[in-house]
Motif scaffolding. Structure first.
Motif, short mmCIF file in Angstrom:
data_model
loop_
_atom_site.label_atom_id
_atom_site.label_comp_id
_atom_site.label_asym_id
_atom_site.label_seq_id
_atom_site.Cartn_x
_atom_site.Cartn_y
_atom_site.Cartn_z
N PHE A 81 46.08 35.32 9.60
CA PHE A 81 45.25 34.84 8.51
C PHE A 81 45.45 33.34 8.29
CE2 PHE A 81 44.84 33.78 4.00
CZ PHE A 81 43.49 34.05 3.83
N VAL A 82 46.69 32.90 8.35
CA VAL A 82 46.97 31.48 8.13
C VAL A 82 46.37 30.64 9.26
CG1 VAL A 82 48.84 29.79 8.01
CG2 VAL A 82 49.02 31.95 6.78
N VAL A 83 46.40 31.15 10.47
CA VAL A 83 45.87 30.40 11.61
C VAL A 83 44.35 30.24 11.49
CG1 VAL A 83 45.51 30.50 14.10
CG2 VAL A 83 47.75 31.00 13.14
N ALA A 84 43.64 31.29 11.05
CA ALA A 84 42.17 31.26 10.99
C ALA A 84 41.65 31.07 9.58
CB ALA A 84 41.63 32.56 11.58
N PHE A 85 42.43 30.48 8.68
CA PHE A 85 42.04 30.36 7.29
C PHE A 85 40.77 29.52 7.11
CE2 PHE A 85 42.37 28.14 3.17
CZ PHE A 85 42.27 29.24 2.35
N ASP A 86 40.58 28.47 7.91
CA ASP A 86 39.43 27.58 7.76
C ASP A 86 38.11 28.27 8.08
OD1 ASP A 86 41.11 25.57 7.02
OD2 ASP A 86 41.22 24.67 9.01
N GLN A 87 38.10 29.22 9.02
CA GLN A 87 36.86 29.87 9.43
C GLN A 87 36.52 31.11 8.60
OE1 GLN A 87 39.38 29.47 11.87
NE2 GLN A 87 38.63 27.55 12.72
N LEU A 88 37.41 31.56 7.75
CA LEU A 88 37.20 32.80 7.03
C LEU A 88 36.53 32.54 5.68
CD1 LEU A 88 40.60 34.51 7.76
CD2 LEU A 88 38.44 34.84 8.94
N GLY A 89 35.93 33.58 5.15
CA GLY A 89 35.25 33.46 3.86
C GLY A 89 36.08 34.02 2.73
N LEU A 90 35.38 34.52 1.72
CA LEU A 90 36.03 35.00 0.51
C LEU A 90 36.63 36.39 0.69
CD1 LEU A 90 36.63 34.46 -2.46
CD2 LEU A 90 34.43 35.53 -3.00
N PHE A 91 35.96 37.27 1.42
CA PHE A 91 36.45 38.65 1.56
C PHE A 91 37.83 38.73 2.22
CE2 PHE A 91 36.80 42.70 3.81
CZ PHE A 91 36.77 43.56 2.71
N PRO A 92 38.07 38.04 3.34
CA PRO A 92 39.43 38.07 3.91
C PRO A 92 40.48 37.49 2.97
CG PRO A 92 37.90 37.31 5.55
CD PRO A 92 37.16 37.35 4.25
N LEU A 93 40.11 36.49 2.18
CA LEU A 93 41.05 35.93 1.22
C LEU A 93 41.42 36.96 0.16
CD1 LEU A 93 42.58 33.47 0.12
CD2 LEU A 93 40.52 32.94 -1.21
N LEU A 94 40.45 37.72 -0.31
CA LEU A 94 40.73 38.78 -1.29
C LEU A 94 41.56 39.90 -0.67
CD1 LEU A 94 37.31 38.96 -3.16
CD2 LEU A 94 39.45 37.90 -3.92
N ALA A 95 41.27 40.25 0.57
CA ALA A 95 42.04 41.31 1.25
C ALA A 95 43.50 40.90 1.40
CB ALA A 95 41.42 41.61 2.61
N VAL A 96 43.75 39.66 1.78
CA VAL A 96 45.12 39.17 1.93
C VAL A 96 45.80 39.07 0.57
CG1 VAL A 96 46.49 37.16 2.59
CG2 VAL A 96 44.77 38.05 4.13
N ALA A 97 45.05 38.70 -0.46
CA ALA A 97 45.62 38.64 -1.80
C ALA A 97 46.05 40.03 -2.27
CB ALA A 97 44.61 38.03 -2.77
N VAL A 98 45.26 41.05 -2.00
CA VAL A 98 45.64 42.43 -2.36
C VAL A 98 46.87 42.86 -1.56
CG1 VAL A 98 44.90 44.84 -2.22
CG2 VAL A 98 43.36 43.10 -3.12
N PHE A 99 46.91 42.50 -0.29
CA PHE A 99 48.06 42.84 0.56
C PHE A 99 49.34 42.18 0.04
CE2 PHE A 99 50.68 41.76 4.32
CZ PHE A 99 51.05 43.05 4.67
N VAL A 100 49.26 40.90 -0.27
CA VAL A 100 50.44 40.18 -0.76
C VAL A 100 50.86 40.73 -2.12
CG1 VAL A 100 51.26 37.92 -1.56
CG2 VAL A 100 50.03 38.11 0.60
N ALA A 101 49.89 41.06 -2.97
CA ALA A 101 50.22 41.62 -4.28
C ALA A 101 50.93 42.96 -4.13
CB ALA A 101 48.95 41.78 -5.11
N THR A 102 50.48 43.79 -3.19
CA THR A 102 51.14 45.08 -2.96
C THR A 102 52.58 44.89 -2.50
OG1 THR A 102 49.00 46.00 -2.32
CG2 THR A 102 50.95 47.26 -1.70
N VAL A 103 52.80 43.99 -1.58
CA VAL A 103 54.16 43.75 -1.11
C VAL A 103 55.00 43.11 -2.21
CG1 VAL A 103 55.53 42.47 0.59
CG2 VAL A 103 53.46 43.63 1.30
N PHE A 104 54.39 42.26 -3.03
CA PHE A 104 55.13 41.64 -4.13
C PHE A 104 55.54 42.68 -5.17
CE2 PHE A 104 55.35 39.13 -8.10
CZ PHE A 104 56.36 38.25 -7.71
#
Length: 119
Positions: A81-104
């Protein structure tokens, strides 16, 4: 010649190598069994009588190992995700945010229960 013949050859060679490696030791290995070789091995020390009698086993080491695996896998999933952050839109950002929140949440839960304290 069929282009799949080399692939089948390497597959058969790999399978034969695995079978010979697993079962070949019985044919060529030494056969000198004694009580010391048949005893349980616990890091070079004598086996404890508690482990042989089926006593309680502390799970602190296993909990720490599982926490390491969880946070290691989190880092592994976040790297693409960090490598391809510039090409991604809002949905992958929200998916990663949910993933990080779950692990947190898992991290906070384990911290509150004392899983990060090594006694």
């Amino acid at each position: 010649m069929n282009p799949y013949v080399p692939i089948l050859f390497f597959f058969a060679f790999g399978l034969a190598f695995a079978v010979v490696s697993v079962f070949g030791f019985k044919l060529i290995g030494p056969k000198r069994y004694n009580a010391i070789k048949l005893a349980a091995y616990e890091c070079g020390i004598q086996p404890s009588p508690q482990a042989e009698s089926g006593g309680r086993v502390p799970v602190k080491f296993y909990t720490t190992a599982m926490l390491f695996i969880i946070f290691d896998i989190e880092a592994l999933f976040l790297f693409p995700f960090v490598v391809a952050f510039d090409q991604l839109g809002l949905f992958p950002l929200l998916a990663v945010a949910v993933f990080v929140a779950t692990v947190f949440i898992t991290y906070i839960y384990d911290w509150r229960r004392g899983g990060l304290e090594w006694d």
